[in-house]
Design a protein around this motif. Sequence first.
Motif: not given
Length: 249
Positions: A56-67
């Motif tokens: 839905e939104k423009h997000l940069l690809t992160p170096d790490a994603l904490v969910t």
Amino acid sequence: MTKFLFVSDLDNTLVGDDQALEELNQKLKQHRQEYDTKIVYTTGRSLTLYQQLRDEKHLLTPDALVTAVGTEIYYHVGDHPDPTWSEQMASGWDRETVINTASHFADLTPQPETEQRPFKVSYFLSEVVAADVLFELEDLLQKRGLSVRLIYSGSKDLDIIPRRGNKGAAMQFLRQNWGIEATQTVVCGDSGNDIALFSVDKERGIIVGNALPELLRWCEINPADYRYLAKSHYAAGILEGLYYFGFFK
Ligand code: GLC
Ligand code: MG
């Protein structure tokens, strides 16, 4: 300008104002190219709901994603979560007993299946009864010998996670693995599940202007000169803070 570690919550922190997000994205992207700055998102969402937001939104690809409120760490979507981190979550965690204990409380309504994770059990809980329920639930969990953390956010969401797992601990794990100083790290948030991000070390904290009372109250009780309360909302507040701390010039 030098390399830094950028860590941000998504809902109502990074995301909320599309135009400001675009401006921040451009600046962060350039900074990452020039200085190898690292970008990390820390969200309460599961990977499934993160992917929905990413559509839905423009997000940069992160170096790490904490969910899942700090209980899972990914380096690439589609991969398994970091096994070292998962191992730390697993020690002393007893998901079944957590669920059995919580089932005694009629005021706890389970959240959708996608948000029930290996190391996170989540409910909806109305604010009117929250204080009493949280007190009794914590007491019962303790009596059953469980070492867990209860995180109540946005006056509606209750997450029960392992004691060692939260957004702050996950941020620290990445920061140390990457050898980045606390003073070269900036953490951004708006609500209760972000408090842990602001209470590890001397990471530079940005509290966006639209932050919820639960976080503002905590900041009042725990004042620190390495934390900045932005006037602007969402990504505009983050930009304001990055200039304030001198990460952007
Ligand atoms: C996100 C998650 C939800 C969690 C909430 C607060 O909305 O989807 O499961 O309870 O964040 O952490
Ligand atoms: Mg948020």
